[in-house]
Write a protein that holds these residues in place. Sequence first.
Motif, PDB file in Angstrom:
ATOM      1  N   GLU A  77       0.839  -1.183   0.000  1.00  0.00           N
ATOM      2  CA  GLU A  77       0.000   0.000   0.000  1.00  0.00           C
ATOM      3  C   GLU A  77       0.878   1.239   0.000  1.00  0.00           C
ATOM      4  O   GLU A  77       2.029   1.207   0.463  1.00  0.00           O
ATOM      5  CB  GLU A  77      -0.956   0.029   1.183  1.00  0.00           C
ATOM      6  CG  GLU A  77      -0.291   0.227   2.531  1.00  0.00           C
ATOM      7  CD  GLU A  77      -1.312   0.331   3.656  1.00  0.00           C
ATOM      8  OE1 GLU A  77      -2.416  -0.217   3.508  1.00  0.00           O
ATOM      9  OE2 GLU A  77      -0.989   0.963   4.671  1.00  0.00           O
ATOM     10  N   ILE A  78       0.331   2.314  -0.547  1.00  0.00           N
ATOM     11  CA  ILE A  78       1.017   3.603  -0.569  1.00  0.00           C
ATOM     12  C   ILE A  78       0.116   4.629   0.100  1.00  0.00           C
ATOM     13  O   ILE A  78      -1.057   4.766  -0.253  1.00  0.00           O
ATOM     14  CB  ILE A  78       1.338   4.048  -2.007  1.00  0.00           C
ATOM     15  CG1 ILE A  78       2.244   3.030  -2.698  1.00  0.00           C
ATOM     16  CG2 ILE A  78       2.000   5.425  -1.999  1.00  0.00           C
ATOM     17  CD1 ILE A  78       2.542   3.359  -4.141  1.00  0.00           C
ATOM     18  N   THR A  79       0.656   5.330   1.090  1.00  0.00           N
ATOM     19  CA  THR A  79      -0.067   6.389   1.781  1.00  0.00           C
ATOM     20  C   THR A  79       0.815   7.639   1.794  1.00  0.00           C
ATOM     21  O   THR A  79       1.956   7.619   1.339  1.00  0.00           O
ATOM     22  CB  THR A  79      -0.414   5.973   3.222  1.00  0.00           C
ATOM     23  OG1 THR A  79       0.797   5.624   3.915  1.00  0.00           O
ATOM     24  CG2 THR A  79      -1.350   4.782   3.248  1.00  0.00           C
ATOM     25  N   GLY A  80       0.292   8.722   2.317  1.00  0.00           N
ATOM     26  CA  GLY A  80       1.094   9.921   2.468  1.00  0.00           C
ATOM     27  C   GLY A  80       0.840  10.951   1.386  1.00  0.00           C
ATOM     28  O   GLY A  80      -0.286  11.098   0.905  1.00  0.00           O
ATOM     29  N   ARG A  81       1.891  11.638   0.970  1.00  0.00           N
ATOM     30  CA  ARG A  81       1.786  12.774   0.054  1.00  0.00           C
ATOM     31  C   ARG A  81       2.042  12.328  -1.385  1.00  0.00           C
ATOM     32  O   ARG A  81       3.173  11.984  -1.738  1.00  0.00           O
ATOM     33  CB  ARG A  81       2.785  13.858   0.453  1.00  0.00           C
ATOM     34  CG  ARG A  81       2.535  14.447   1.850  1.00  0.00           C
ATOM     35  CD  ARG A  81       3.544  15.525   2.157  1.00  0.00           C
ATOM     36  NE  ARG A  81       3.348  16.686   1.289  1.00  0.00           N
ATOM     37  CZ  ARG A  81       2.512  17.679   1.538  1.00  0.00           C
ATOM     38  NH1 ARG A  81       1.762  17.645   2.636  1.00  0.00           N
ATOM     39  NH2 ARG A  81       2.414  18.695   0.721  1.00  0.00           N
ATOM     40  N   PRO A  82       1.031  12.355  -2.231  1.00  0.00           N
ATOM     41  CA  PRO A  82       1.223  11.957  -3.631  1.00  0.00           C
ATOM     42  C   PRO A  82       2.276  12.823  -4.311  1.00  0.00           C
ATOM     43  O   PRO A  82       2.307  14.043  -4.149  1.00  0.00           O
ATOM     44  CB  PRO A  82      -0.161  12.179  -4.252  1.00  0.00           C
ATOM     45  CG  PRO A  82      -1.109  12.144  -3.103  1.00  0.00           C
ATOM     46  CD  PRO A  82      -0.365  12.722  -1.943  1.00  0.00           C
ATOM     47  N   GLY A  83       3.170  12.178  -5.056  1.00  0.00           N
ATOM     48  CA  GLY A  83       4.190  12.889  -5.791  1.00  0.00           C
ATOM     49  C   GLY A  83       5.422  13.245  -5.005  1.00  0.00           C
ATOM     50  O   GLY A  83       6.422  13.687  -5.584  1.00  0.00           O
ATOM     51  N   ALA A  84       5.379  13.073  -3.689  1.00  0.00           N
ATOM     52  CA  ALA A  84       6.552  13.367  -2.866  1.00  0.00           C
ATOM     53  C   ALA A  84       7.561  12.233  -2.975  1.00  0.00           C
ATOM     54  O   ALA A  84       7.284  11.169  -3.556  1.00  0.00           O
ATOM     55  CB  ALA A  84       6.138  13.566  -1.412  1.00  0.00           C
ATOM     56  N   GLU A  85       8.759  12.449  -2.423  1.00  0.00           N
ATOM     57  CA  GLU A  85       9.722  11.357  -2.347  1.00  0.00           C
ATOM     58  C   GLU A  85       9.110  10.194  -1.577  1.00  0.00           C
ATOM     59  O   GLU A  85       8.237  10.377  -0.717  1.00  0.00           O
ATOM     60  CB  GLU A  85      10.999  11.818  -1.651  1.00  0.00           C
ATOM     61  CG  GLU A  85      11.834  12.799  -2.434  1.00  0.00           C
ATOM     62  CD  GLU A  85      13.140  13.103  -1.729  1.00  0.00           C
ATOM     63  OE1 GLU A  85      13.114  13.387  -0.520  1.00  0.00           O
ATOM     64  OE2 GLU A  85      14.191  13.042  -2.394  1.00  0.00           O
ATOM     65  N   ALA A  86       9.578   8.995  -1.873  1.00  0.00           N
ATOM     66  CA  ALA A  86       9.010   7.794  -1.258  1.00  0.00           C
ATOM     67  C   ALA A  86       9.933   7.226  -0.190  1.00  0.00           C
ATOM     68  O   ALA A  86      11.163   7.318  -0.291  1.00  0.00           O
ATOM     69  CB  ALA A  86       8.747   6.731  -2.322  1.00  0.00           C
ATOM     70  N   VAL A  87       9.319   6.648   0.825  1.00  0.00           N
ATOM     71  CA  VAL A  87      10.029   5.909   1.864  1.00  0.00           C
ATOM     72  C   VAL A  87       9.440   4.511   1.932  1.00  0.00           C
ATOM     73  O   VAL A  87       8.225   4.352   2.088  1.00  0.00           O
ATOM     74  CB  VAL A  87       9.902   6.581   3.246  1.00  0.00           C
ATOM     75  CG1 VAL A  87      10.600   5.738   4.317  1.00  0.00           C
ATOM     76  CG2 VAL A  87      10.483   7.988   3.226  1.00  0.00           C
ATOM     77  N   VAL A  88      10.273   3.502   1.789  1.00  0.00           N
ATOM     78  CA  VAL A  88       9.846   2.105   1.908  1.00  0.00           C
ATOM     79  C   VAL A  88      10.076   1.644   3.342  1.00  0.00           C
ATOM     80  O   VAL A  88      11.169   1.838   3.904  1.00  0.00           O
ATOM     81  CB  VAL A  88      10.629   1.193   0.946  1.00  0.00           C
ATOM     82  CG1 VAL A  88      10.259  -0.272   1.175  1.00  0.00           C
ATOM     83  CG2 VAL A  88      10.360   1.578  -0.492  1.00  0.00           C
ATOM     84  N   LEU A  89       9.064   1.029   3.935  1.00  0.00           N
ATOM     85  CA  LEU A  89       9.176   0.475   5.277  1.00  0.00           C
ATOM     86  C   LEU A  89       9.585  -0.987   5.176  1.00  0.00           C
ATOM     87  O   LEU A  89       8.901  -1.790   4.534  1.00  0.00           O
ATOM     88  CB  LEU A  89       7.841   0.598   6.013  1.00  0.00           C
ATOM     89  CG  LEU A  89       7.256   2.008   6.102  1.00  0.00           C
ATOM     90  CD1 LEU A  89       5.955   1.993   6.891  1.00  0.00           C
ATOM     91  CD2 LEU A  89       8.251   2.984   6.722  1.00  0.00           C
ATOM     92  N   SER A  90      10.692  -1.325   5.800  1.00  0.00           N
ATOM     93  CA  SER A  90      11.255  -2.676   5.726  1.00  0.00           C
ATOM     94  C   SER A  90      11.323  -3.245   7.137  1.00  0.00           C
ATOM     95  O   SER A  90      12.161  -2.834   7.947  1.00  0.00           O
ATOM     96  CB  SER A  90      12.652  -2.607   5.084  1.00  0.00           C
ATOM     97  OG  SER A  90      13.225  -3.884   4.944  1.00  0.00           O
ATOM     98  N   ALA A  91      10.431  -4.178   7.446  1.00  0.00           N
ATOM     99  CA  ALA A  91      10.299  -4.699   8.807  1.00  0.00           C
ATOM    100  C   ALA A  91      11.394  -5.702   9.141  1.00  0.00           C
ATOM    101  O   ALA A  91      12.180  -6.113   8.284  1.00  0.00           O
ATOM    102  CB  ALA A  91       8.922  -5.338   8.975  1.00  0.00           C
ATOM    103  N   GLY A  92      11.434  -6.110  10.399  1.00  0.00           N
ATOM    104  CA  GLY A  92      12.409  -7.083  10.873  1.00  0.00           C
ATOM    105  C   GLY A  92      11.939  -8.509  10.662  1.00  0.00           C
ATOM    106  O   GLY A  92      11.182  -8.803   9.727  1.00  0.00           O
ATOM    107  N   LEU A  93      12.352  -9.391  11.561  1.00  0.00           N
ATOM    108  CA  LEU A  93      12.080 -10.820  11.386  1.00  0.00           C
ATOM    109  C   LEU A  93      10.593 -11.121  11.322  1.00  0.00           C
ATOM    110  O   LEU A  93      10.167 -12.024  10.600  1.00  0.00           O
ATOM    111  CB  LEU A  93      12.741 -11.609  12.524  1.00  0.00           C
ATOM    112  CG  LEU A  93      12.594 -13.118  12.467  1.00  0.00           C
ATOM    113  CD1 LEU A  93      13.223 -13.694  11.203  1.00  0.00           C
ATOM    114  CD2 LEU A  93      13.227 -13.757  13.715  1.00  0.00           C
ATOM    115  N   GLY A  94       9.785 -10.372  12.057  1.00  0.00           N
ATOM    116  CA  GLY A  94       8.342 -10.600  12.003  1.00  0.00           C
ATOM    117  C   GLY A  94       7.753 -10.312  10.636  1.00  0.00           C
ATOM    118  O   GLY A  94       6.727 -10.881  10.272  1.00  0.00           O
ATOM    119  N   GLY A  95       8.387  -9.403   9.903  1.00  0.00           N
ATOM    120  CA  GLY A  95       8.009  -9.150   8.521  1.00  0.00           C
ATOM    121  C   GLY A  95       6.848  -8.208   8.300  1.00  0.00           C
ATOM    122  O   GLY A  95       6.547  -7.871   7.162  1.00  0.00           O
ATOM    123  N   LEU A  96       6.177  -7.755   9.367  1.00  0.00           N
ATOM    124  CA  LEU A  96       4.932  -7.006   9.208  1.00  0.00           C
ATOM    125  C   LEU A  96       5.180  -5.503   9.177  1.00  0.00           C
ATOM    126  O   LEU A  96       5.852  -4.939  10.047  1.00  0.00           O
ATOM    127  CB  LEU A  96       3.964  -7.332  10.354  1.00  0.00           C
ATOM    128  CG  LEU A  96       3.587  -8.810  10.508  1.00  0.00           C
ATOM    129  CD1 LEU A  96       2.610  -8.986  11.660  1.00  0.00           C
ATOM    130  CD2 LEU A  96       3.017  -9.373   9.214  1.00  0.00           C
TER     131      LEU A  96
END
Length: 267
Positions: free
Chosen positions: A15-34
């Motif tokens: 899913e993508i949330t936040g400010r459309p057209g802005a720079e992107a940040v990918v969330l990368s979880a730990g061992l739980g993966g969520l």
Amino acid sequence: MTTPRHEIIYEIAYEITGRPGAEAVVLSAGLGGLASFWAPQRAALEEHFQVVAFDQRGTGRNAGPLPDAYAIADMADDVARVLDAAGIARAHVLGHALGGLVGLELACRHPARLGRLVAVNAWAKAEPHTERCFDIRLGILEAQGPAAYVAAQPLFLHTAPYMADHADKLDAEIARGAAGFQGEHNLRRRIAALRAFDARADLPGIAAPTLVAASRDDLLVPWTASRRLAEALPDARLWLAEHGGHAFTVEQPEPFNRVLLDFLLAG
């Protein structure tokens, strides 16, 4: 702010949330993966960035059996595929522990896709102490099963005061974790992947500006592993929390969020 946009590609829902057209940040979880691990950071990030969130392959919304040879490199390729599907050429990565390793691997395999990297409680190669902790956790899984493994998990993530003050919250998290357990097969593959990871020879070639963050009282990953990681990267700074354990981003999010935004917005 926008309503979350949901997509499925290569069996990876995101899913993508936040400010459309802005720079992107990918969330990368730990061992739980969520991706839900980053809930304490989402609102702060969404004010300034597009936020790309997904449960890692084999977990949560992307549950399914992993191949025996599944590696951190495969997880980094998964990030690149999600960016492709989202039409995002380049993104910052916020990674916790295993998720930080994914960010380092993305910097090696797909350097043009990475802007800035935030590696929280990460390492270039697992410390003997961390290996011992995983041996203990796998021993619990082997001897007592998934329910006991999930029940023991907060001991490696949180500080004792936090657990004492949030007993009901942790009970609810344990219940959800047991109900959504990723499966012994996948868990063993994911632990094997992080134990096999060794980026020491690659670190001098990683050009991405990197914030390495850790807590001095982390039981699972010694903060000194983060210090060594920061020292080996060409363009890195180390930030340390005094308290908060392995999940200091959950226990004490405000100080980290300030440093996180200052770093990402400086690019």
